[in-house]
Write a protein that holds these residues in place. Structure first.
Motif, mmCIF file in Angstrom:
data_model
loop_
_atom_site.group_PDB
_atom_site.id
_atom_site.type_symbol
_atom_site.label_atom_id
_atom_site.label_comp_id
_atom_site.label_asym_id
_atom_site.label_seq_id
_atom_site.Cartn_x
_atom_site.Cartn_y
_atom_site.Cartn_z
ATOM 1 N N ASN A 34 4.460 2.479 -4.919
ATOM 2 C CA ASN A 34 3.173 2.229 -4.259
ATOM 3 C C ASN A 34 3.245 1.242 -3.099
ATOM 4 O OD1 ASN A 34 0.563 3.273 -4.242
ATOM 5 N ND2 ASN A 34 -0.260 1.444 -5.201
ATOM 6 N N ALA A 35 4.454 0.913 -2.633
ATOM 7 C CA ALA A 35 4.577 0.058 -1.445
ATOM 8 C C ALA A 35 3.929 0.767 -0.267
ATOM 9 C CB ALA A 35 6.048 -0.236 -1.142
ATOM 10 N N ARG A 36 3.313 0.013 0.609
ATOM 11 C CA ARG A 36 2.732 0.604 1.822
ATOM 12 C C ARG A 36 3.852 0.789 2.838
ATOM 13 N NH1 ARG A 36 -2.803 -2.392 3.197
ATOM 14 N NH2 ARG A 36 -2.971 -0.566 4.507
ATOM 15 N N VAL A 37 3.895 1.973 3.433
ATOM 16 C CA VAL A 37 4.940 2.293 4.402
ATOM 17 C C VAL A 37 4.261 2.854 5.648
ATOM 18 C CG1 VAL A 37 7.074 3.567 4.823
ATOM 19 C CG2 VAL A 37 6.464 2.920 2.478
ATOM 20 N N TRP A 38 4.674 2.340 6.811
ATOM 21 C CA TRP A 38 4.131 2.798 8.093
ATOM 22 C C TRP A 38 5.275 3.292 8.949
ATOM 23 C CZ3 TRP A 38 2.856 -1.852 5.887
ATOM 24 C CH2 TRP A 38 1.500 -2.069 5.583
ATOM 25 N N ILE A 39 4.969 4.249 9.810
ATOM 26 C CA ILE A 39 5.933 4.666 10.823
ATOM 27 C C ILE A 39 5.214 4.643 12.167
ATOM 28 C CG2 ILE A 39 5.540 7.161 10.651
ATOM 29 C CD1 ILE A 39 8.750 7.287 10.788
ATOM 30 N N GLU A 40 5.923 4.156 13.164
ATOM 31 C CA GLU A 40 5.361 4.061 14.515
ATOM 32 C C GLU A 40 6.229 4.881 15.457
ATOM 33 O OE1 GLU A 40 3.945 0.612 17.621
ATOM 34 O OE2 GLU A 40 5.669 0.202 16.351
ATOM 35 N N PRO A 41 5.696 6.004 15.930
ATOM 36 C CA PRO A 41 6.464 6.806 16.882
ATOM 37 C C PRO A 41 6.439 6.159 18.266
ATOM 38 C CG PRO A 41 4.584 8.058 15.980
ATOM 39 C CD PRO A 41 4.471 6.644 15.525
ATOM 40 N N GLY A 42 7.539 5.577 18.668
ATOM 41 C CA GLY A 42 7.609 4.897 19.961
ATOM 42 C C GLY A 42 6.864 3.579 19.926
ATOM 43 N N LEU A 43 6.965 2.828 21.008
ATOM 44 C CA LEU A 43 6.331 1.518 21.041
ATOM 45 C C LEU A 43 4.821 1.573 21.172
ATOM 46 C CD1 LEU A 43 8.896 -0.399 23.247
ATOM 47 C CD2 LEU A 43 8.587 -0.536 20.777
ATOM 48 N N GLY A 44 4.285 2.649 21.708
ATOM 49 C CA GLY A 44 2.845 2.731 21.891
ATOM 50 C C GLY A 44 2.172 3.735 20.978
ATOM 51 N N GLY A 45 2.936 4.345 20.082
ATOM 52 C CA GLY A 45 2.376 5.374 19.214
ATOM 53 C C GLY A 45 1.475 4.800 18.138
ATOM 54 N N ALA A 46 0.556 5.612 17.674
ATOM 55 C CA ALA A 46 -0.338 5.195 16.595
ATOM 56 C C ALA A 46 0.435 5.133 15.287
ATOM 57 C CB ALA A 46 -1.489 6.187 16.468
ATOM 58 N N LEU A 47 0.141 4.120 14.469
ATOM 59 C CA LEU A 47 0.796 3.982 13.174
ATOM 60 C C LEU A 47 0.343 5.090 12.232
ATOM 61 C CD1 LEU A 47 0.501 0.149 12.527
ATOM 62 C CD2 LEU A 47 2.552 1.421 13.139
ATOM 63 N N ILE A 48 1.278 5.597 11.462
ATOM 64 C CA ILE A 48 0.993 6.577 10.417
ATOM 65 C C ILE A 48 1.335 5.888 9.102
ATOM 66 C CG2 ILE A 48 1.558 8.850 9.500
ATOM 67 C CD1 ILE A 48 2.666 9.465 12.383
ATOM 68 N N GLU A 49 0.411 5.892 8.142
ATOM 69 C CA GLU A 49 0.629 5.167 6.891
ATOM 70 C C GLU A 49 0.810 6.122 5.720
ATOM 71 O OE1 GLU A 49 -2.359 2.286 5.889
ATOM 72 O OE2 GLU A 49 -1.409 1.815 3.972
ATOM 73 N N SER A 50 1.622 5.681 4.769
ATOM 74 C CA SER A 50 1.834 6.413 3.533
ATOM 75 C C SER A 50 2.055 5.388 2.419
ATOM 76 C CB SER A 50 3.053 7.329 3.669
ATOM 77 O OG SER A 50 3.202 8.121 2.508
ATOM 78 N N ARG A 51 2.230 5.856 1.211
ATOM 79 C CA ARG A 51 2.570 5.011 0.066
ATOM 80 C C ARG A 51 3.864 5.534 -0.548
ATOM 81 N NH1 ARG A 51 -0.579 0.414 -1.557
ATOM 82 N NH2 ARG A 51 -2.586 0.678 -0.578
ATOM 83 N N ALA A 52 4.674 4.607 -1.031
ATOM 84 C CA ALA A 52 5.897 5.002 -1.719
ATOM 85 C C ALA A 52 5.545 5.611 -3.068
ATOM 86 C CB ALA A 52 6.811 3.787 -1.896
#
Length: 132
Positions: A34-52
């Motif tokens: 249940n850790a929160r995990v984010w991915i950011e496509p490029g330096l200006g991309g919007a964050l996408i969030e998921s849970r482990a």
């Protein structure tokens, strides 16, 4: 040139998207469910969030090619992350993000002339994300 363009247009878009997966663990190697995990496509991309998941694993699909920042947080642990460079249609596996115990910060508060500032108070900023 026309053949390359035609092949690109006929190719399903999902085939050109990257996938990144991995696991969030504590410094002892234990999975952090249940850790929160984010991915950011490029330096200006919007964050996408998921849970482990229960075993600490995470997966992001349909990502654009390029530099991707992956970050994780779990209560009781310090924030950490990794970065990967994904090509079109790459399937990047085994990204491991290890969260450590939170540390302490120490130092001395000084003014522009290097003199100690009496009564200085240091606080951490409030959390800017909502808990789910």
């Amino acid at each position: 040139m026309t053949r390359i363009l035609s092949a690109f247009l006929l190719c399903p878009l999902g085939v050109l998207a990257a996938t990144v997966s991995g696991q969030v663990t504590g410094q002892g190697g234990q999975a952090l469910p249940n850790a929160r995990v984010w991915i950011e496509p490029g330096l200006g991309g919007a964050l996408i969030e998921s849970r482990a998941a229960a075993d600490g694993t995470f997966k992001f699909d349909s990502l654009p090619a390029g530099l991707l920042g992956i970050f994780a947080y779990a209560d009781g642990y310090a924030f950490n992350g990794a970065s990967v460079n994904a090509g079109p249609a790459d399937d990047i596996k085994d990204v491991r993000i290890t969260l450590l115990s939170p540390g302490t910060v120490g130092g001395r508060i000084v003014d522009a002339r290097g003199k100690p500032v009496a009564g200085a108070r240091v606080t951490r900023p409030p959390r800017t994300w909502a808990r789910a």
